[in-house]
Design a protein around this motif. Structure first.
Motif, short mmCIF file in Angstrom:
data_model
loop_
_atom_site.label_atom_id
_atom_site.label_comp_id
_atom_site.label_asym_id
_atom_site.label_seq_id
_atom_site.Cartn_x
_atom_site.Cartn_y
_atom_site.Cartn_z
N ALA A 58 -5.65 3.93 12.83
CA ALA A 58 -4.68 3.56 13.87
C ALA A 58 -4.16 2.14 13.63
O ALA A 58 -4.92 1.26 13.21
CB ALA A 58 -5.33 3.66 15.25
N ARG A 59 -2.88 1.93 13.88
CA ARG A 59 -2.28 0.60 13.73
C ARG A 59 -2.98 -0.41 14.64
O ARG A 59 -3.37 -0.08 15.76
CB ARG A 59 -0.80 0.64 14.10
CG ARG A 59 -0.01 1.39 13.07
CD ARG A 59 1.50 1.20 13.19
NE ARG A 59 2.08 1.88 12.05
CZ ARG A 59 2.22 1.31 10.84
NH1 ARG A 59 1.88 0.07 10.64
NH2 ARG A 59 2.71 2.01 9.84
N ASP A 60 -3.10 -1.64 14.14
CA ASP A 60 -3.65 -2.76 14.93
C ASP A 60 -5.02 -2.45 15.54
O ASP A 60 -5.32 -2.86 16.65
CB ASP A 60 -2.66 -3.18 16.03
CG ASP A 60 -1.29 -3.52 15.45
OD1 ASP A 60 -1.25 -4.29 14.47
OD2 ASP A 60 -0.28 -3.00 15.97
N SER A 61 -5.85 -1.69 14.80
CA SER A 61 -7.14 -1.27 15.36
C SER A 61 -8.32 -2.03 14.74
O SER A 61 -9.46 -1.74 15.05
CB SER A 61 -7.34 0.23 15.15
OG SER A 61 -7.32 0.56 13.77
N LEU A 83 -4.41 -1.78 4.51
CA LEU A 83 -4.84 -1.96 5.90
C LEU A 83 -4.00 -3.05 6.57
O LEU A 83 -3.61 -2.92 7.73
CB LEU A 83 -6.32 -2.32 5.97
CG LEU A 83 -7.31 -1.17 5.78
CD1 LEU A 83 -8.74 -1.71 5.70
CD2 LEU A 83 -7.21 -0.15 6.93
N ARG A 86 -0.94 -2.02 8.07
CA ARG A 86 -1.12 -1.31 9.35
C ARG A 86 -1.65 -2.26 10.43
O ARG A 86 -2.13 -1.80 11.47
CB ARG A 86 -2.09 -0.13 9.18
CG ARG A 86 -1.58 0.91 8.20
CD ARG A 86 -2.53 2.08 8.09
NE ARG A 86 -2.41 2.99 9.21
CZ ARG A 86 -1.45 3.90 9.35
NH1 ARG A 86 -0.53 4.01 8.42
NH2 ARG A 86 -1.41 4.69 10.40
N GLY A 87 -1.64 -3.54 10.14
CA GLY A 87 -2.08 -4.52 11.14
C GLY A 87 -3.59 -4.58 11.30
O GLY A 87 -4.10 -5.02 12.33
N CYS A 88 -4.32 -4.15 10.26
CA CYS A 88 -5.79 -4.15 10.34
C CYS A 88 -6.38 -5.05 9.26
O CYS A 88 -5.79 -5.22 8.19
CB CYS A 88 -6.34 -2.74 10.14
SG CYS A 88 -5.77 -1.57 11.38
#
Ligand SMILES: Nc1ncnc2c1ncn2[C@@H]1O[C@H](COP(=O)(O)OP(=O)(O)OP(=O)(O)O)[C@@H](O)[C@H]1O
Ligand SMILES: [Mg+2]
Length: 293
Positions: A58-61, A83, A86-88
């Protein structure tokens, strides 16, 4: 309760929406510790499709610890980038992963605690160093027995033919073991060639010590000898782990015949094997709660 760190586990190669059952105990421990679980397609990552490998994350997770099968250092860097898109984030970055995973990355901090070692780059699938080059390389190791491996792994199951050198002074014998090792590793040779002075260890197995933020949070057996879990003296190793300064590493310790505990190797904790039933609840609790840095 403050926000817990997440865990990126390998997906089951047969069912992409489920975690790999090989890591069932760790997944249960991670869940019990309150960590989010996300899944990585390890096959896709190793095939060069890093974006596809993290498509289910999931994005930003983030932030995440990775927990699963070994990843070549260059692929781990691609994982970090994918990653990031995807903001991770990963709690162990690609530079840190390489330092713990490959012998030249950790050797200096453990100098004096681990068998003396030398190394040189060898391209995967490329030719081994020539016999005279090898002779020069091993000169600092003396004339006694030696061990051949790459930056990550040995071929200990082919001990006589591709791992153990009875006398480093016998340059013909040395070249023969190295050639066989390089040939058998083929395209999977990691980083280059490592040669180590052999030290006689007492029977009794290796202790795998799991360190999180400089603290030994778990001691297990080595997965090769699950029934043997020696209890090593840790003070000098703790100092070396502190110097290394990485957040989740393992150290494998063996008792030398003269009674001195020695570090056989260091590993990145994310990809270190753990014997079944070792009890990883405290380890995953520490990982889930580890603070931001
Ligand atoms: N310098 C050494 N002196 C004596 N024995 C050694 C030495 N290096 C390795 N060995 C023996 O060979 C085994 C395999 O070596 P090592 O752990 O470095 O390789 P590996 O393939 O990375 O193993 P694993 O990842 O399964 O722990 C060790 O467990 C130890 O028994
Ligand atoms: Mg080992």
């Amino acid at each position: 309760m403050s926000e817990r760190n997440g865990f990126l586990f390998c997906a089951d190669p047969l069912s992409a929406s489920r975690p790999d059952p090989q890591f069932a105990e760790d997944i249960a421990a991670a869940r019990a510790a309150g960590g989010r679980i996300a899944l990585l397609d390890h096959d896709a990552l190793l095939a060069g499709d890093a974006a596809g490998a993290v498509a289910r994350v999931a994005r930003d997770s983030g932030p995440y610890w990775y927990r699963g099968w070994m990843i070549p250092s260059a692929r781990y860097a691609q994982l970090e980038t994918a990653l990031g898109a995807r903001g991770c984030t990963l709690l162990t970055d690609a530079v840190g992963y390489r330092r713990a995973h490959e012998l030249p990355g950790w050797y200096e901090e453990f100098d004096g605690l681990t068998p003396r070692s030398v190394w040189c780059a060898v391209a995967p699938g490329g030719p081994p160093p020539a016999a005279d080059e090898l002779a020069g390389l091993v000169a600092p190791l003396g004339t006694g027995p030696g061990i051949v491996k790459d930056f990550v792994k040995s071929r200990k199951h082919e001990w006589d033919e591709a791992c153990y050198v009875p006398a480093l002074a016998d340059h013909h014998q040395l070249a023969s073991v190295v050639d066989r090792f390089v040939d058998l590793q083929g395209d999977f040779l990691a980083g280059g060639l490592v040669l180590r002075a052999f030290e006689p260890f007492a029977a009794g197995g290796e202790a795998r010590v799991w360190w999180v933020d400089g603290e030994a949070v778990l001691v297990t057996a080595h997965p090769d000898t699950p029934g043997l879990r020696p209890a090593p003296e840790l003070s000098s190793v703790r100092e070396a782990v502190g110097r290394l300064g990485l957040r989740w590493v393992t150290t494998d310790l063996a008792l030398r015949e003269d009674g001195v505990w020695r570090v056989v190797e260091v590993g990145d904790g994310q990809v270190s094997g753990c014997p079944a039933g070792a009890g990883t609840a405290d380890l995953f609790a520490a990982l889930a709660a580890a603070g931001a840095r």
